[in-house]
Design a protein around this motif. Structure first.
Motif, short mmCIF file in Angstrom:
data_model
loop_
_atom_site.label_atom_id
_atom_site.label_comp_id
_atom_site.label_asym_id
_atom_site.label_seq_id
_atom_site.Cartn_x
_atom_site.Cartn_y
_atom_site.Cartn_z
N VAL A 18 5.80 -20.22 -8.19
CA VAL A 18 5.46 -20.74 -6.77
C VAL A 18 6.52 -20.31 -5.90
O VAL A 18 6.06 -19.92 -4.68
N THR A 19 7.77 -20.24 -6.00
CA THR A 19 8.94 -19.82 -5.18
C THR A 19 8.59 -18.25 -4.89
O THR A 19 8.89 -17.89 -3.82
N GLY A 20 8.27 -17.52 -5.88
CA GLY A 20 8.10 -16.12 -5.86
C GLY A 20 6.79 -15.77 -5.03
O GLY A 20 6.96 -15.00 -4.19
N HIS A 21 5.74 -16.75 -5.01
CA HIS A 21 4.72 -16.69 -4.07
C HIS A 21 4.98 -16.74 -2.72
O HIS A 21 4.65 -16.24 -1.63
N GLY A 22 6.10 -17.85 -2.41
CA GLY A 22 6.50 -17.81 -1.13
C GLY A 22 7.20 -16.85 -0.52
O GLY A 22 6.95 -16.31 0.76
N ALA A 23 7.93 -16.04 -1.45
CA ALA A 23 8.58 -14.97 -0.61
C ALA A 23 7.49 -13.83 -0.61
O ALA A 23 7.53 -12.91 0.38
N SER A 24 6.39 -13.62 -1.48
CA SER A 24 5.45 -12.55 -1.32
C SER A 24 4.64 -12.99 0.16
O SER A 24 3.97 -12.06 0.62
N TYR A 25 4.12 -14.28 0.36
CA TYR A 25 3.70 -14.77 1.38
C TYR A 25 4.44 -14.33 2.71
O TYR A 25 3.75 -13.88 3.61
N ASP A 26 5.76 -14.46 2.63
CA ASP A 26 6.51 -14.15 4.01
C ASP A 26 6.58 -12.64 3.90
O ASP A 26 6.41 -12.15 5.21
N ALA A 27 6.51 -11.97 3.06
CA ALA A 27 6.42 -10.22 2.94
C ALA A 27 4.95 -9.94 3.50
O ALA A 27 4.90 -9.03 4.20
N ALA A 28 4.08 -10.70 3.22
CA ALA A 28 2.69 -10.43 3.85
C ALA A 28 2.53 -10.31 5.16
O ALA A 28 1.93 -9.79 5.96
N VAL A 29 3.07 -11.73 5.71
CA VAL A 29 3.04 -11.89 7.33
C VAL A 29 4.07 -10.96 7.77
O VAL A 29 3.47 -10.55 8.98
N MET A 30 5.19 -10.61 7.12
CA MET A 30 5.98 -9.43 7.93
C MET A 30 5.21 -8.07 8.15
O MET A 30 4.96 -7.59 9.07
N ARG A 31 4.43 -7.75 6.89
CA ARG A 31 3.39 -6.57 7.03
C ARG A 31 2.53 -6.52 8.07
O ARG A 31 2.34 -5.58 9.02
N LEU A 32 2.06 -7.98 8.31
CA LEU A 32 0.88 -8.05 9.52
C LEU A 32 1.58 -7.92 10.76
O LEU A 32 1.09 -7.10 11.86
N ARG A 33 2.75 -8.34 11.01
CA ARG A 33 3.54 -8.35 12.09
C ARG A 33 3.91 -6.87 12.53
O ARG A 33 3.80 -6.46 13.81
N GLN A 34 4.20 -6.05 11.51
CA GLN A 34 4.45 -5.04 11.65
C GLN A 34 3.50 -3.95 12.10
O GLN A 34 3.74 -2.98 12.74
N ARG A 35 2.46 -4.30 11.95
CA ARG A 35 1.14 -3.43 12.02
C ARG A 35 0.97 -3.38 13.48
O ARG A 35 0.21 -2.58 14.13
N GLY A 36 1.33 -4.48 14.31
CA GLY A 36 1.14 -4.62 15.78
C GLY A 36 -0.38 -5.35 15.95
O GLY A 36 -0.87 -5.56 14.93
N SER A 37 -0.76 -4.89 17.03
CA SER A 37 -2.30 -5.56 17.46
C SER A 37 -3.47 -4.83 16.85
O SER A 37 -4.32 -5.22 16.47
N GLY A 38 -3.21 -3.75 16.74
CA GLY A 38 -4.30 -2.72 16.44
C GLY A 38 -5.27 -2.58 17.70
O GLY A 38 -6.31 -1.92 17.44
N ALA A 39 -5.23 -3.08 18.58
CA ALA A 39 -5.99 -3.25 19.65
C ALA A 39 -5.71 -2.39 20.98
O ALA A 39 -4.44 -2.76 21.24
N ARG A 40 -6.09 -1.45 21.53
CA ARG A 40 -5.59 -0.69 22.70
C ARG A 40 -6.68 -0.97 23.81
O ARG A 40 -7.79 -0.96 23.58
N THR A 41 -6.19 -0.78 25.13
CA THR A 41 -7.10 -0.94 26.30
C THR A 41 -7.60 0.34 26.56
O THR A 41 -8.46 0.54 27.42
#
Length: 104
Positions: A18-41
């Motif tokens: 479970v502790t490892g899953h917490g680290a995996s979850y944080d990594a997934a959120v970080m990857r989403l944050r790094q992708r940016g919005s994905g939407a342009r005007t």
């Protein structure tokens, strides 16, 4: 057996998972944050630009809300590991107390 037994080895191992899953979850959120919005005007300033700006704001708010969950998952895993250690210590203390002079 009372039905309240704890398989301390399994709880300790699963707590580590479970502790490892917490680290995996944080990594997934970080990857989403790094992708940016994905939407342009596309350079437009009309209604579409307002929709994109609102989408981007919602995306960032969602990512901010999800950021702390990984830490909570990791803390839950550490709590499970602590339950395992405490249960083992209590069982050891109980076994030792039965060997004392009051029980002979």
């Amino acid at each position: 057996m009372t039905g309240f037994e704890i398989a301390t080895g399994a709880v300790g191992r699963d707590g580590a998972y479970v502790t490892g899953h917490g680290a995996s979850y944080d990594a997934a959120v970080m990857r989403l944050r790094q992708r940016g919005s994905g939407a342009r005007t596309f350079g437009g300033e009309g209604l579409f630009a307002t929709i994109i700006a609102t989408y981007n704001e919602c995306l960032q708010t969602s990512l901010d809300a999800l950021t702390g969950i990984g830490g909570q998952i990791a803390e839950t895993g550490e709590g499970l590991r602590m339950v395992s250690r405490n249960t083992q210590a209590a069982e050891s203390a109980t076994v030792e107390s039965f060997g004392g002079p009051a029980w002979r």
